[in-house]
Design a protein around this motif. Sequence first.
Motif, mmCIF file in Angstrom:
data_model
loop_
_atom_site.group_PDB
_atom_site.id
_atom_site.type_symbol
_atom_site.label_atom_id
_atom_site.label_comp_id
_atom_site.label_asym_id
_atom_site.label_seq_id
_atom_site.Cartn_x
_atom_site.Cartn_y
_atom_site.Cartn_z
ATOM 1 N N HIS A 172 0.787 -1.147 -0.218
ATOM 2 C CA HIS A 172 -0.292 -0.128 0.009
ATOM 3 C C HIS A 172 0.948 1.255 0.032
ATOM 4 C CE1 HIS A 172 -4.185 -1.484 0.621
ATOM 5 N NE2 HIS A 172 -3.536 -2.568 0.830
ATOM 6 N N VAL A 173 2.100 1.079 -0.149
ATOM 7 C CA VAL A 173 3.104 2.351 -0.544
ATOM 8 C C VAL A 173 3.817 2.159 -1.730
ATOM 9 C CG1 VAL A 173 3.273 2.729 2.017
ATOM 10 C CG2 VAL A 173 4.842 1.237 0.914
ATOM 11 N N HIS A 174 4.281 3.354 -2.100
ATOM 12 C CA HIS A 174 5.094 3.428 -3.719
ATOM 13 C C HIS A 174 4.228 2.300 -4.554
ATOM 14 C CE1 HIS A 174 8.890 3.717 -0.802
ATOM 15 N NE2 HIS A 174 8.096 4.950 -0.926
ATOM 16 N N LEU A 175 2.943 2.615 -4.787
ATOM 17 C CA LEU A 175 1.971 1.876 -5.420
ATOM 18 C C LEU A 175 2.527 1.945 -7.129
ATOM 19 C CD1 LEU A 175 -1.526 3.031 -3.975
ATOM 20 C CD2 LEU A 175 0.095 0.988 -3.534
ATOM 21 N N ASN A 176 2.743 3.129 -7.626
ATOM 22 C CA ASN A 176 3.259 3.088 -8.948
ATOM 23 C C ASN A 176 4.455 2.451 -9.405
ATOM 24 O OD1 ASN A 176 0.677 4.215 -9.884
ATOM 25 N ND2 ASN A 176 1.477 6.295 -9.167
#
Length: 576
Positions: A172-176
């Motif tokens: 759920h972090v650094h999604l892209n």
Amino acid sequence: MGCGHKDDKASLASSQIASLSRQPSSPASKEVWKKGGRMFSILLAVHLALLACTLVSSGAFEKIAVHDYDVFFLLTVMMLIVIVWIVFYLVSTARRSDAIPCKDSHAGPIWLRGGLILFAVFSLVMDVFKIGYYSSFYSCLSAIKIIYPIVQAVFVVVQTYFLWISAKDCVHVHLNVTRCGLMLTLTTNLAVWMSAVTDESVHKAHSKLKKNATEEIFRWFLRVGMRSSSTEACNCNSQICQVFKNGYFWLYPFNIEYSLFASAMVYVMWKNVGRLIDHHSHHVQRLKFRLFRRTFFVGIVLGLIILVSGLGVLIVYEVQVNSSTESSKKSQALTMYYIFNIVCLGLMSLVCIGGSVIYRFDKRDMDRHKNPTRTLDVALLMGAALGQYAISYYSIVAIVASTPRDAISALNLTYALLMIAQHTFQNIFIIEGLHRQPPKEDQKHSTRQKDLYGLTFVNVNAVSLRVPDSGSTLAPSAASSTDVTHPSELVRSLTAPKKMNWRRRVLREISMFLLLSNIILWIMPAFGARPQFDNDKELNFYGDSMWPAIVDICLPFGIFYRMHAVASLLEVYIMS
């Protein structure tokens, strides 16, 4: 007045809509950006895959100014970028406190990760053989040919460790960045797979069609299958060089399966990026793998017989077809191969039909929860089966339309028809099994059994007190704190856990038999038993160029189907 009042309402509504549209944290905007991030990573993967496919296919032809070291250079750069991203993910992304709020219990099961490690070990051995082979005449080769297997070995180690510990993550972090990194990893595995399939398939086809091919086709095979031997100075003359060369070609099937297994696991991770799992509907089923319990051993014994017989057929086939020049021995080997496969495919089709009929009477509920792993399994089963379907239909057309028709042609026609039927019935059986809820009565029975056995062996009178006679009464406190149990219900509760539902037993037998049968049907074409090149009927009908191209394109999908079916059947066996 009324008109002005309406205008005020309209302006108020428009201002409210405008204020809502300015909120960046609305679920709709997040969903749109989620789809946008996925689309960007998909476009990146498509362009890289097309570039790799173009280079791999162009390097196969002698007249095109694209060499094999161009392909190796691209694959080396892609693997290095993936290694850097994986290190970034493990060091930075995964260590943040809010990075992984939940995990997908269905993703990366232990048998899939175990198979990945098995194929990774053989891939590392293949890289060692490649390094030894190219080092035998390094003076006349480009340095990239020695660097490539070294980087590939590092890539296999890093990726295997990454998938072992992170296959269940819902990031759920650094999604892209994570989506693009996973898609780059997926594309790299597919590019390595395409290169390996080109080398391995054409090398085997070259060894079988050397006598029948024209000079142009022969040079095409030579260019693709033995690129390192294109010059006289780079001939592999020493004994150790021949060992390295033959060794890494024999280990290509394991590297091919490793790339496909890794691609499947990476795709599930990509689907789980940004996913929130409802723990109320996403039950974690802790299933125990009990191979020699609750079984009649019929499926295991019959499957082992098929497996051992298939290994014997493979050895005889390789000796008589590849080592002998007599046409009579070649016909005998083809006849033996077709008879074995007809018997095996016929049995597999029958047991798949029986298993599907049993599922019609299965009282277990269907699992309708969102499960990316199961969705991918079904898609891979249906998609990979298309390769064998294509080969079978091409064979049917060639056999029916050509003359004369001999015994081998009849066996080949039966083999092709049964191959289509077996793939269809097996897909139905596996998909039915994957969509069934695991049995829940074991846990209930075990808890009930412990309570009743404890009451029985510790204090029999206490049990009898819980079963009042028709004229007796219980105290209110006792009646409210205990359940009334009839003696017959007690006997059924004590004896029921010892007996397993006969449907589940039969389904486990079917799953184990199909699992072992698919293993031998994977081993035979993966390690040289390919009658598509040895039977002249299709080759004469479609020509020396079209038929080898059809087989080279479709057969790797058929080989992958068998190994993926093994993993899916193991899951069906455990869930039965």
